[in-house]
Design an enzyme around this catalytic site. Structure first.
Site, PDB file in Angstrom:
ATOM      1  N   GLY A  46     -84.848 -55.692  17.040  1.00 42.93           N
ATOM      2  CA  GLY A  46     -85.626 -56.059  18.218  1.00 42.93           C
ATOM      3  C   GLY A  46     -84.939 -57.264  18.849  1.00 42.93           C
ATOM      4  N   PRO A  47     -85.628 -57.953  19.766  1.00 44.27           N
ATOM      5  CA  PRO A  47     -84.967 -59.025  20.515  1.00 44.27           C
ATOM      6  C   PRO A  47     -84.578 -60.247  19.680  1.00 44.27           C
TER       7      PRO A  47
ATOM      8  N   ASP B 162     -59.889 -52.661  21.965  1.00 42.30           N
ATOM      9  CA  ASP B 162     -60.906 -52.105  22.852  1.00 42.30           C
ATOM     10  C   ASP B 162     -61.327 -50.780  22.228  1.00 42.30           C
TER      11      ASP B 162
ATOM     12  N   GLY C  82     -67.307 -58.970  16.335  1.00 41.49           N
ATOM     13  CA  GLY C  82     -67.650 -60.064  15.409  1.00 41.49           C
ATOM     14  C   GLY C  82     -67.380 -61.460  15.949  1.00 41.49           C
ATOM     15  N   GLY C  83     -66.877 -61.545  17.172  1.00 42.86           N
ATOM     16  CA  GLY C  83     -66.561 -62.875  17.710  1.00 42.86           C
ATOM     17  C   GLY C  83     -67.753 -63.604  18.300  1.00 42.86           C
ATOM     18  N   THR C  84     -68.815 -62.855  18.617  1.00 41.24           N
ATOM     19  CA  THR C  84     -69.963 -63.470  19.316  1.00 41.24           C
ATOM     20  C   THR C  84     -71.286 -62.968  18.715  1.00 41.24           C
ATOM     21  N   GLY C  85     -72.355 -63.650  19.084  1.00 43.23           N
ATOM     22  CA  GLY C  85     -73.724 -63.174  18.860  1.00 43.23           C
ATOM     23  C   GLY C  85     -74.026 -62.741  17.435  1.00 43.23           C
TER      24      GLY C  85
ATOM     25  N   TYR D  87     -85.100 -49.033  20.981  1.00 37.51           N
ATOM     26  CA  TYR D  87     -85.313 -47.995  22.000  1.00 37.51           C
ATOM     27  C   TYR D  87     -84.349 -46.804  21.835  1.00 37.51           C
TER      28      TYR D  87
HETATM   29  C1  LIG Z   1     -87.243 -57.079  29.280  1.00 39.63           C
HETATM   30  C2  LIG Z   1     -86.547 -58.297  28.716  1.00 39.63           C
HETATM   31  C3  LIG Z   1     -85.461 -57.974  27.765  1.00 39.63           C
HETATM   32  C4  LIG Z   1     -84.894 -59.182  27.085  1.00 39.63           C
HETATM   33  C5  LIG Z   1     -83.980 -58.892  25.964  1.00 39.63           C
HETATM   34  C6  LIG Z   1     -84.564 -57.956  24.954  1.00 39.63           C
HETATM   35  C7  LIG Z   1     -83.568 -57.412  23.999  1.00 39.63           C
HETATM   36  C8  LIG Z   1     -84.124 -56.322  23.115  1.00 39.63           C
HETATM   37  C9  LIG Z   1     -83.309 -55.060  23.026  1.00 39.63           C
HETATM   38  C10 LIG Z   1     -81.879 -55.315  23.224  1.00 39.63           C
HETATM   39  C11 LIG Z   1     -80.917 -54.397  23.107  1.00 39.63           C
HETATM   40  C12 LIG Z   1     -79.567 -54.827  23.330  1.00 39.63           C
HETATM   41  C13 LIG Z   1     -78.575 -53.995  23.393  1.00 39.63           C
HETATM   42  C14 LIG Z   1     -77.198 -54.448  23.723  1.00 39.63           C
HETATM   43  O1  LIG Z   1     -76.321 -53.663  23.660  1.00 39.63           O
HETATM   44  S1  LIG Z   1     -76.911 -56.086  24.141  1.00 39.63           S
HETATM   45  C15 LIG Z   1     -75.132 -56.264  24.228  1.00 39.63           C
HETATM   46  C16 LIG Z   1     -74.806 -56.911  25.477  1.00 39.63           C
HETATM   47  N1  LIG Z   1     -73.423 -57.337  25.433  1.00 39.63           N
HETATM   48  C17 LIG Z   1     -72.513 -56.870  26.275  1.00 39.63           C
HETATM   49  O2  LIG Z   1     -72.779 -56.066  27.152  1.00 39.63           O
HETATM   50  C18 LIG Z   1     -71.132 -57.432  26.090  1.00 39.63           C
HETATM   51  C19 LIG Z   1     -70.055 -56.609  26.721  1.00 39.63           C
HETATM   52  N2  LIG Z   1     -70.325 -56.308  28.134  1.00 39.63           N
HETATM   53  C20 LIG Z   1     -69.367 -56.290  29.117  1.00 39.63           C
HETATM   54  O3  LIG Z   1     -68.201 -56.524  28.873  1.00 39.63           O
HETATM   55  C21 LIG Z   1     -69.779 -55.893  30.510  1.00 39.63           C
HETATM   56  O4  LIG Z   1     -71.106 -56.300  30.744  1.00 39.63           O
HETATM   57  C22 LIG Z   1     -69.681 -54.353  30.737  1.00 39.63           C
HETATM   58  C23 LIG Z   1     -70.079 -54.038  32.190  1.00 39.63           C
HETATM   59  C24 LIG Z   1     -70.575 -53.561  29.771  1.00 39.63           C
HETATM   60  C25 LIG Z   1     -68.252 -53.853  30.505  1.00 39.63           C
HETATM   61  O5  LIG Z   1     -67.305 -54.643  31.172  1.00 39.63           O
HETATM   62  P1  LIG Z   1     -66.023 -53.967  31.919  1.00 39.63           P
HETATM   63  O6  LIG Z   1     -65.387 -52.983  31.068  1.00 39.63           O
HETATM   64  O7  LIG Z   1     -65.214 -55.095  32.446  1.00 39.63           O
HETATM   65  O8  LIG Z   1     -66.720 -53.155  33.069  1.00 39.63           O
HETATM   66  P2  LIG Z   1     -66.797 -53.414  34.657  1.00 39.63           P
HETATM   67  O9  LIG Z   1     -65.490 -52.963  35.232  1.00 39.63           O
HETATM   68  O10 LIG Z   1     -67.274 -54.762  34.974  1.00 39.63           O
HETATM   69  O11 LIG Z   1     -67.937 -52.360  35.055  1.00 39.63           O
HETATM   70  C26 LIG Z   1     -67.810 -50.987  34.782  1.00 39.63           C
HETATM   71  C27 LIG Z   1     -68.726 -50.208  35.709  1.00 39.63           C
HETATM   72  O12 LIG Z   1     -70.078 -50.638  35.489  1.00 39.63           O
HETATM   73  C28 LIG Z   1     -70.639 -51.146  36.705  1.00 39.63           C
HETATM   74  N3  LIG Z   1     -71.534 -52.253  36.409  1.00 39.63           N
HETATM   75  C29 LIG Z   1     -71.225 -53.389  35.753  1.00 39.63           C
HETATM   76  N4  LIG Z   1     -72.286 -54.195  35.699  1.00 39.63           N
HETATM   77  C30 LIG Z   1     -73.279 -53.579  36.353  1.00 39.63           C
HETATM   78  C31 LIG Z   1     -74.635 -53.938  36.646  1.00 39.63           C
HETATM   79  N5  LIG Z   1     -75.175 -55.075  36.244  1.00 39.63           N
HETATM   80  N6  LIG Z   1     -75.391 -53.053  37.356  1.00 39.63           N
HETATM   81  C32 LIG Z   1     -74.869 -51.873  37.781  1.00 39.63           C
HETATM   82  N7  LIG Z   1     -73.581 -51.474  37.507  1.00 39.63           N
HETATM   83  C33 LIG Z   1     -72.803 -52.332  36.807  1.00 39.63           C
HETATM   84  C34 LIG Z   1     -69.418 -51.608  37.494  1.00 39.63           C
HETATM   85  O13 LIG Z   1     -69.720 -51.724  38.861  1.00 39.63           O
HETATM   86  C35 LIG Z   1     -68.418 -50.515  37.160  1.00 39.63           C
HETATM   87  O14 LIG Z   1     -68.695 -49.339  37.876  1.00 39.63           O
HETATM   88  P3  LIG Z   1     -67.870 -48.968  39.227  1.00 39.63           P
HETATM   89  O15 LIG Z   1     -68.157 -50.060  40.218  1.00 39.63           O
HETATM   90  O16 LIG Z   1     -68.422 -47.662  39.645  1.00 39.63           O
HETATM   91  O17 LIG Z   1     -66.413 -48.922  38.847  1.00 39.63           O
HETATM   92  N1  LIG Z   2     -79.429 -59.443  20.800  1.00 45.68           N
HETATM   93  C1  LIG Z   2     -80.397 -58.542  20.783  1.00 45.68           C
HETATM   94  O1  LIG Z   2     -81.567 -58.827  21.069  1.00 45.68           O
HETATM   95  C2  LIG Z   2     -80.088 -57.137  20.372  1.00 45.68           C
HETATM   96  C3  LIG Z   2     -78.806 -56.681  20.130  1.00 45.68           C
HETATM   97  N2  LIG Z   2     -78.603 -55.390  19.724  1.00 45.68           N
HETATM   98  C4  LIG Z   2     -77.276 -54.929  19.365  1.00 45.68           C
HETATM   99  O2  LIG Z   2     -76.641 -55.911  18.576  1.00 45.68           O
HETATM  100  C5  LIG Z   2     -75.240 -55.822  18.743  1.00 45.68           C
HETATM  101  C6  LIG Z   2     -74.674 -57.180  19.077  1.00 45.68           C
HETATM  102  O3  LIG Z   2     -75.185 -57.612  20.327  1.00 45.68           O
HETATM  103  P1  LIG Z   2     -75.247 -59.158  20.720  1.00 45.68           P
HETATM  104  O4  LIG Z   2     -74.644 -59.959  19.650  1.00 45.68           O
HETATM  105  O5  LIG Z   2     -76.622 -59.439  21.150  1.00 45.68           O
HETATM  106  O6  LIG Z   2     -74.338 -59.189  22.040  1.00 45.68           O
HETATM  107  P2  LIG Z   2     -72.835 -59.684  22.288  1.00 45.68           P
HETATM  108  O7  LIG Z   2     -72.553 -59.417  23.709  1.00 45.68           O
HETATM  109  O8  LIG Z   2     -72.649 -61.049  21.768  1.00 45.68           O
HETATM  110  O9  LIG Z   2     -71.979 -58.708  21.366  1.00 45.68           O
HETATM  111  C7  LIG Z   2     -71.305 -57.572  21.825  1.00 45.68           C
HETATM  112  C8  LIG Z   2     -69.903 -57.603  21.269  1.00 45.68           C
HETATM  113  O10 LIG Z   2     -69.260 -56.365  21.568  1.00 45.68           O
HETATM  114  C9  LIG Z   2     -67.914 -56.638  21.899  1.00 45.68           C
HETATM  115  N3  LIG Z   2     -67.422 -55.573  22.782  1.00 45.68           N
HETATM  116  C10 LIG Z   2     -67.923 -55.207  23.991  1.00 45.68           C
HETATM  117  N4  LIG Z   2     -67.166 -54.243  24.513  1.00 45.68           N
HETATM  118  C11 LIG Z   2     -66.210 -53.966  23.613  1.00 45.68           C
HETATM  119  C12 LIG Z   2     -65.109 -53.048  23.596  1.00 45.68           C
HETATM  120  N5  LIG Z   2     -64.874 -52.209  24.604  1.00 45.68           N
HETATM  121  N6  LIG Z   2     -64.299 -53.045  22.496  1.00 45.68           N
HETATM  122  C13 LIG Z   2     -64.515 -53.881  21.463  1.00 45.68           C
HETATM  123  N7  LIG Z   2     -65.534 -54.767  21.436  1.00 45.68           N
HETATM  124  C14 LIG Z   2     -66.356 -54.810  22.507  1.00 45.68           C
HETATM  125  C15 LIG Z   2     -67.930 -57.976  22.620  1.00 45.68           C
HETATM  126  O11 LIG Z   2     -66.690 -58.679  22.467  1.00 45.68           O
HETATM  127  P3  LIG Z   2     -65.550 -58.687  23.608  1.00 45.68           P
HETATM  128  O12 LIG Z   2     -66.193 -59.064  24.878  1.00 45.68           O
HETATM  129  O13 LIG Z   2     -64.539 -59.664  23.064  1.00 45.68           O
HETATM  130  O14 LIG Z   2     -64.987 -57.285  23.634  1.00 45.68           O
HETATM  131  C16 LIG Z   2     -69.042 -58.711  21.867  1.00 45.68           C
HETATM  132  O15 LIG Z   2     -68.503 -59.507  20.837  1.00 45.68           O
HETATM  133  C17 LIG Z   2     -74.999 -54.751  19.796  1.00 45.68           C
HETATM  134  O16 LIG Z   2     -74.745 -53.504  19.172  1.00 45.68           O
HETATM  135  C18 LIG Z   2     -76.314 -54.685  20.511  1.00 45.68           C
HETATM  136  O17 LIG Z   2     -76.529 -53.425  21.094  1.00 45.68           O
HETATM  137  C19 LIG Z   2     -79.634 -54.509  19.589  1.00 45.68           C
HETATM  138  C20 LIG Z   2     -80.900 -54.887  19.847  1.00 45.68           C
HETATM  139  C21 LIG Z   2     -81.243 -56.239  20.217  1.00 45.68           C
END
Ligand SMILES: CCCCCCCCC/C=C/C=C/C(=O)SCCNC(=O)CCNC(=O)[C@H](O)C(C)(C)COP(=O)(O)OP(=O)(O)OC[C@H]1O[C@@H](n2cnc3c(N)ncnc32)[C@H](O)[C@@H]1OP(=O)(O)O
Ligand SMILES: NC(=O)C1=CN([C@@H]2O[C@H](COP(=O)(O)OP(=O)(O)OC[C@H]3O[C@@H](n4cnc5c(N)ncnc54)[C@H](OP(=O)(O)O)[C@@H]3O)[C@@H](O)[C@H]2O)C=CC1
Length: 330
Positions: free
Chosen positions: A236-237, A112, A62-65, A194
């Site tokens: 969606g996006p 976490d 809930g802190g972002t996005g 998806y």
């Molecule tokens: C076509 C155009 C599309 C435009 C957008 C359209 C959107 C529509 C649909 C959207 C759906 C959205 C869904 C979502 O879920 S969006 C949410 C996104 N938000 C987040 O991801 C926030 C949290 N993310 C993170 O904290 C990091 O990104 C993390 C990697 C997920 C987790 O961080 P952490 O625990 O610190 O992990 P790491 O230690 O950094 O990495 C773990 C292992 O993963 C490997 N890795 C990390 N990044 C990549 C990469 N980019 N490619 C390949 N591998 C990666 C990393 O190397 C580690 O593995 P190891 O090296 O084997 O240990």
């Molecule tokens: N934006 C988009 O177009 C779309 C988004 N979604 C979905 O919407 C939701 C929100 O995404 P969006 O706001 O875009 O992206 P954000 O990256 O802003 O949100 C993801 C949140 O998850 C938290 N998070 C990640 N890892 C952990 C963890 N291990 N424990 C606890 N919290 C964690 C992050 O906080 P912190 O780093 O502090 O842990 C962050 O606040 C997601 O479920 C995503 O899959 C789905 C489709 C489209």
């Protein structure tokens, strides 16, 4: 704005500078099709004020996005919110900003969701702060685009742990305690379009989100008897820094994406926050097991084999029709 289309992209010309664009912090896409004028996003809270008075809501991530937008709307409607994720400083900043705007307390709890013990401690903290929540929104997620042949086992584990195991740990821990206390609740999971179709290049996320949908549909059937509702929103996006910086880091895919959305624009965080508030509210007390696609029409646009015919002009249609009508027999 970026002029690069993927089809004609010269990868060297893609500038990562775009990631720092202020657009990432805005709510609507700059680019949109002209039909977007028919579908203006409304940003105000939709439900009557006070709809969540005396209700406690937990929003993971809930802190972002999108989670932040949902927290802001629920707080505005009277809820006491708890936001939980890994980064306490981010959570605290958001909590203070929203509380000061709405006058309703927002609590920040570090957690976490991959760690079941941390989840259990987080729920202890929540019980002490507010009591068990009435509304639980599983929104936290991790994702990045990556060809599947480049994924390490830990990359797979990281995404599926956050999305599927994290949602399960939070849901089961709270569910068990709510059942013990004979308290009803609304559970909502945020998945993605998806989750249904699958998608290349985000395979751990697609697999985990599909699992979340199975979990929520199953519990909707099993735990209604305890007063628990389970629903799913597939967005969606919607531009957020978290999603777009990991799914389209150069911005090269944005135009193609908007072009295939029938409503001609991205969604906004406030729009999904209104939907999440409705689904979590007592106005939706008969809704359980629902999967709500909220994507401006993108899913059906991608699915229909003939949808590319949108680009055929009226003159070309005259020609095509004449050819088709002239055909006799098979
Ligand atoms: C076509 C155009 C599309 C435009 C957008 C359209 C959107 C529509 C649909 C959207 C759906 C959205 C869904 C979502 O879920 S969006 C949410 C996104 N938000 C987040 O991801 C926030 C949290 N993310 C993170 O904290 C990091 O990104 C993390 C990697 C997920 C987790 O961080 P952490 O625990 O610190 O992990 P790491 O230690 O950094 O990495 C773990 C292992 O993963 C490997 N890795 C990390 N990044 C990549 C990469 N980019 N490619 C390949 N591998 C990666 C990393 O190397 C580690 O593995 P190891 O090296 O084997 O240990
Ligand atoms: N934006 C988009 O177009 C779309 C988004 N979604 C979905 O919407 C939701 C929100 O995404 P969006 O706001 O875009 O992206 P954000 O990256 O802003 O949100 C993801 C949140 O998850 C938290 N998070 C990640 N890892 C952990 C963890 N291990 N424990 C606890 N919290 C964690 C992050 O906080 P912190 O780093 O502090 O842990 C962050 O606040 C997601 O479920 C995503 O899959 C789905 C489709 C489209």
């Amino acid at each position: 704005t970026c002029q690069v289309h993927f089809e004609s992209s010269n990868w060297k010309s893609l500038s990562i500078k775009r990631l720092t664009d202020s657009r990432l912090h805005g709510s609507t896409g700059l680019r949109s099709g002209s039909q977007a004028n028919f579908f203006p996003p409304l940003e105000d809270a939709m439900l009557p004020s006070g709809s969540f008075n005396n209700r406690m809501a937990l929003i993971t991530g809930g802190g972002t996005g999108l989670g932040r937008a949902m927290t802001a709307t629920l707080s505005q409607l009277g809820a006491q919110c708890i936001i939980a994720s890994r980064k306490l400083d981010v959570l605290q900043r958001t909590a203070e900003e929203i509380s000061s705007q709405t006058g309703n307390k927002v609590h920040a709890v570090q957690c976490d969701v991959r760690d079941p013990q941390a989840v259990s401690q987080c729920v202890d903290q929540i019980e002490a702060l507010t009591g068990l929540p009435d509304v639980i929104i599983n929104n936290a997620a991790g994702n990045f685009v990556c060809p599947s042949e480049r994924l390490s086992p830990n990359a797979w584990k990281t995404i599926t742990d956050i999305v599927l195991n994290g949602t399960a740990f939070v849901t089961l821990e709270l569910g068990k305690r709510l059942i013990q206390n004979q308290k009803g609740a609304s559970f909502l999971a945020i998945t993605t379009i998806y989750a249904e179709s699958g998608s290349g290049f985000v395979v751990p996320s697609a697999s985990a989100k599909a699992g979340v949908e199975a979990l929520y549909k199953s519990l909707a059937a099993e735990w209604g008897r305890y007063g628990h509702r389970f629903n799913i929103i597939q967005p969606g996006p919607i531009r957020t820094k978290g999603a777009f910086s990991r799914l389209d880091p150069t911005g090269a895919f944005e135009k193609a994406m908007i072009d295939r959305i029938p409503t001609g624009r991205l969604g906004t965080p406030a729009e999904i926050a209104n939907l999440a508030a409705y689904v979590s509210s007592n106005y939706a007390s008969w809704m359980s097991g629902a999967v709500i696609r909220f994507d401006g029409g993108e899913y059906v646009s991608l699915a229909g084999e003939f949808n590319e015919l949108r680009s055929v002009t009226p003159d070309q249609w005259k020609l095509l029709e004449a050819m088709i009508r002239k055909t006799k027999g098979s």
